[in-house]
Design a protein around this motif. Structure first.
Motif, PDB file in Angstrom:
ATOM      1  N   GLU A  41       0.833  -1.201   0.000  1.00  0.00           N
ATOM      2  CA  GLU A  41       0.000   0.000   0.000  1.00  0.00           C
ATOM      3  C   GLU A  41       0.877   1.265   0.000  1.00  0.00           C
ATOM      4  N   ALA A  42       1.921   1.232   0.831  1.00  0.00           N
ATOM      5  CA  ALA A  42       2.796   2.420   0.934  1.00  0.00           C
ATOM      6  C   ALA A  42       3.494   2.686  -0.396  1.00  0.00           C
ATOM      7  N   THR A  43       4.036   1.651  -1.037  1.00  0.00           N
ATOM      8  CA  THR A  43       4.776   1.889  -2.293  1.00  0.00           C
ATOM      9  C   THR A  43       3.820   2.341  -3.393  1.00  0.00           C
ATOM     10  N   CYS A  44       2.583   1.828  -3.361  1.00  0.00           N
ATOM     11  CA  CYS A  44       1.576   2.276  -4.330  1.00  0.00           C
ATOM     12  C   CYS A  44       1.358   3.776  -4.208  1.00  0.00           C
ATOM     13  N   GLU A  45       1.214   4.229  -2.948  1.00  0.00           N
ATOM     14  CA  GLU A  45       0.987   5.664  -2.712  1.00  0.00           C
ATOM     15  C   GLU A  45       2.211   6.491  -3.086  1.00  0.00           C
ATOM     16  N   LEU A  46       3.389   5.926  -2.859  1.00  0.00           N
ATOM     17  CA  LEU A  46       4.623   6.705  -3.078  1.00  0.00           C
ATOM     18  C   LEU A  46       4.989   6.825  -4.553  1.00  0.00           C
ATOM     19  N   GLY A  47       4.533   5.858  -5.354  1.00  0.00           N
ATOM     20  CA  GLY A  47       4.800   5.956  -6.797  1.00  0.00           C
ATOM     21  C   GLY A  47       6.001   5.159  -7.248  1.00  0.00           C
ATOM     22  N   LYS A  48       6.423   5.407  -8.497  1.00  0.00           N
ATOM     23  CA  LYS A  48       7.339   4.462  -9.124  1.00  0.00           C
ATOM     24  C   LYS A  48       8.790   4.527  -8.613  1.00  0.00           C
ATOM     25  N   LEU A  49       9.127   5.540  -7.833  1.00  0.00           N
ATOM     26  CA  LEU A  49      10.487   5.556  -7.266  1.00  0.00           C
ATOM     27  C   LEU A  49      10.580   4.751  -5.963  1.00  0.00           C
ATOM     28  N   ALA A  50       9.462   4.179  -5.547  1.00  0.00           N
ATOM     29  CA  ALA A  50       9.476   3.401  -4.297  1.00  0.00           C
ATOM     30  C   ALA A  50       9.323   1.914  -4.596  1.00  0.00           C
ATOM     31  N   ASP A  51       9.985   1.129  -3.795  1.00  0.00           N
ATOM     32  CA  ASP A  51       9.916  -0.325  -3.921  1.00  0.00           C
ATOM     33  C   ASP A  51       9.939  -0.903  -2.499  1.00  0.00           C
ATOM     34  N   TRP A  52       9.678  -2.174  -2.348  1.00  0.00           N
ATOM     35  CA  TRP A  52       9.697  -2.737  -0.998  1.00  0.00           C
ATOM     36  C   TRP A  52      10.319  -4.126  -1.000  1.00  0.00           C
ATOM     37  N   ILE A  53      10.830  -4.491   0.155  1.00  0.00           N
ATOM     38  CA  ILE A  53      11.350  -5.849   0.335  1.00  0.00           C
ATOM     39  C   ILE A  53      10.972  -6.295   1.749  1.00  0.00           C
ATOM     40  N   LEU A  54      10.534  -7.550   1.814  1.00  0.00           N
ATOM     41  CA  LEU A  54      10.080  -8.087   3.097  1.00  0.00           C
ATOM     42  C   LEU A  54      11.278  -8.562   3.920  1.00  0.00           C
ATOM     43  N   CYS A  55      11.373  -8.115   5.157  1.00  0.00           N
ATOM     44  CA  CYS A  55      12.416  -8.640   6.058  1.00  0.00           C
ATOM     45  C   CYS A  55      12.017  -8.310   7.488  1.00  0.00           C
ATOM     46  N   ASP A  56      11.839  -9.365   8.282  1.00  0.00           N
ATOM     47  CA  ASP A  56      11.634  -9.149   9.707  1.00  0.00           C
ATOM     48  C   ASP A  56      13.025  -8.969  10.312  1.00  0.00           C
ATOM     49  N   LEU A  57      13.313  -7.774  10.767  1.00  0.00           N
ATOM     50  CA  LEU A  57      14.677  -7.450  11.200  1.00  0.00           C
ATOM     51  C   LEU A  57      15.120  -8.226  12.443  1.00  0.00           C
ATOM     52  N   THR A  58      14.157  -8.873  13.119  1.00  0.00           N
ATOM     53  CA  THR A  58      14.568  -9.694  14.264  1.00  0.00           C
ATOM     54  C   THR A  58      15.205 -11.008  13.794  1.00  0.00           C
ATOM     55  N   GLN A  59      15.025 -11.331  12.513  1.00  0.00           N
ATOM     56  CA  GLN A  59      15.663 -12.531  11.940  1.00  0.00           C
ATOM     57  C   GLN A  59      17.029 -12.098  11.402  1.00  0.00           C
ATOM     58  N   LEU A  60      17.981 -12.007  12.315  1.00  0.00           N
ATOM     59  CA  LEU A  60      19.270 -11.387  11.956  1.00  0.00           C
ATOM     60  C   LEU A  60      19.951 -12.081  10.789  1.00  0.00           C
ATOM     61  N   ASP A  61      19.774 -13.424  10.698  1.00  0.00           N
ATOM     62  CA  ASP A  61      20.488 -14.139   9.627  1.00  0.00           C
ATOM     63  C   ASP A  61      19.894 -13.855   8.243  1.00  0.00           C
ATOM     64  N   GLU A  62      18.721 -13.206   8.198  1.00  0.00           N
ATOM     65  CA  GLU A  62      18.149 -12.858   6.884  1.00  0.00           C
ATOM     66  C   GLU A  62      18.623 -11.485   6.387  1.00  0.00           C
ATOM     67  N   ILE A  63      19.292 -10.751   7.253  1.00  0.00           N
ATOM     68  CA  ILE A  63      19.655  -9.368   6.895  1.00  0.00           C
ATOM     69  C   ILE A  63      20.687  -9.293   5.752  1.00  0.00           C
ATOM     70  N   PRO A  64      21.800 -10.063   5.813  1.00  0.00           N
ATOM     71  CA  PRO A  64      22.771  -9.951   4.701  1.00  0.00           C
ATOM     72  C   PRO A  64      22.155 -10.319   3.347  1.00  0.00           C
ATOM     73  N   GLY A  65      21.280 -11.329   3.309  1.00  0.00           N
ATOM     74  CA  GLY A  65      20.623 -11.730   2.054  1.00  0.00           C
ATOM     75  C   GLY A  65      19.708 -10.631   1.525  1.00  0.00           C
TER      76      GLY A  65
END
Ligand code: NAI
Length: 245
Positions: A41-65
């Motif tokens: 929803e947020a990227t839709c409102e922000l327009g084409k210069l915005a993108d998103w990626i899913l990451c729960d930051l508490t999963q530390l081992d997913e951060i480098p990927g």
């Protein structure tokens, strides 16, 4: 060449306002968050210069990927805004070890892990800007927010420690300490506690809560070339709350 920014927790509140400011100023902006629907929803409102990626930051081992995926897509990261955070309001004697550690994990440890990862790429590209977000809780003693206070005080210390190590590499590191800003997080903390809200307003010389956009203006300045000789600072954006009597 367009700058590329990464904002954690960018789908709501202060992070969203910073994203809006960046997009308006032609910065390719990647929102990192854990709620797919909110990110979409947020990227839709922000327009084409915005993108998103899913990451729960508490999963530390997913951060480098996650960082690698952003680099694969855009080739670089010029700006990192460590904005995501959680709040816990509870008497200190009632806070469990797990609750304490959970706040530290999101607000402090994940900031270290993500910044370490991004700074490696910024070092290769010989420059970048990192912006951390602390809180009034790191400036004076606020009751009932022990873990939040510990995490945000650490953010200010880490800002200085990161700045002295990374600035010689061309990476500036700064921090904003927002005062009481009108978002979901502050509504939960203040609206249910009119006494606290009254106290906040009574010691804020500008006499009101701040708007997320007012933090975003300062954030944009600190990561822009206009701030090229500023590193290691903590800038209160607080209507004078930190110096109010
Ligand atoms: P908010 O609750 O709207 O934003 C926090 C964002 O962080 C949310 O989008 C949430 O989904 C995200 N987040 C939380 N845990 C995450 C995780 N594990 N992985 C990925 N994303 C996660 O709150 P607000 O007010 O916009 O806060 C933004 C920052 O500003 C926080 O660091 C907060 O501590 C700080 N702050 C806010 C103040 C205020 O008055 N609103 C005052 C001082 C500091």
């Amino acid at each position: 060449m367009k700058k590329v920014a990464v904002i954690t927790g960018g789908a709501s509140g202060i992070g969203y306002a910073i994203a809006e400011k960046f997009v308006k100023n032609n910065i390719q902006t990647m929102l990192v968050g854990r709620n797919k629907a909110k990110l979409r929803e947020a990227t839709c409102e922000l327009g084409k210069l915005a993108d998103w990626i899913l990451c729960d930051l508490t999963q530390l081992d997913e951060i480098p990927g996650t960082v690698q995926k952003i680099i694969d897509k855009f080739g670089r990261i010029d700006i990192l805004v460590n904005n995501a955070g959680v709040h816990l309001k509870k008497a200190m004697t009632e806070v469990t070890d797990k609750e304490y550690q959970d706040v530290i994990l999101t607000n402090q440890t994940s900031v270290f892990c993500l910044t370490r990862s991004v700074a490696g790429f910024m070092q290769e590209q010989e420059g970048g800007c990192i912006l951390n977000i602390s809180s009034m809780a790191s400036i004076y003693g606020l009751p009932y927010v022990i873990a939040y206070t510990a995490s945000k005080s650490a953010i200010e210390g880490m800002t200085r420690a990161m700045a002295v190590e990374l600035s010689p590499l061309g990476i500036r590191v700064n921090c904003i300490a927002p005062g009481f800003i009108r978002t979901n997080m502050s509504s939960v903390a203040l609206d249910k506690d009119p006494e606290r809200k009254k106290k906040v307003l009574s010691r804020t010389p500008l006499g009101r809560l701040g708007n997320p956009e007012e933090v975003a203006h300062a954030a944009y300045f600190l990561v822009s070339d206009e701030a090229s000789f500023i590193t290691g600072v903590v800038l209160p954006v607080d209507g004078g709350n930190s110096i109010g009597f």
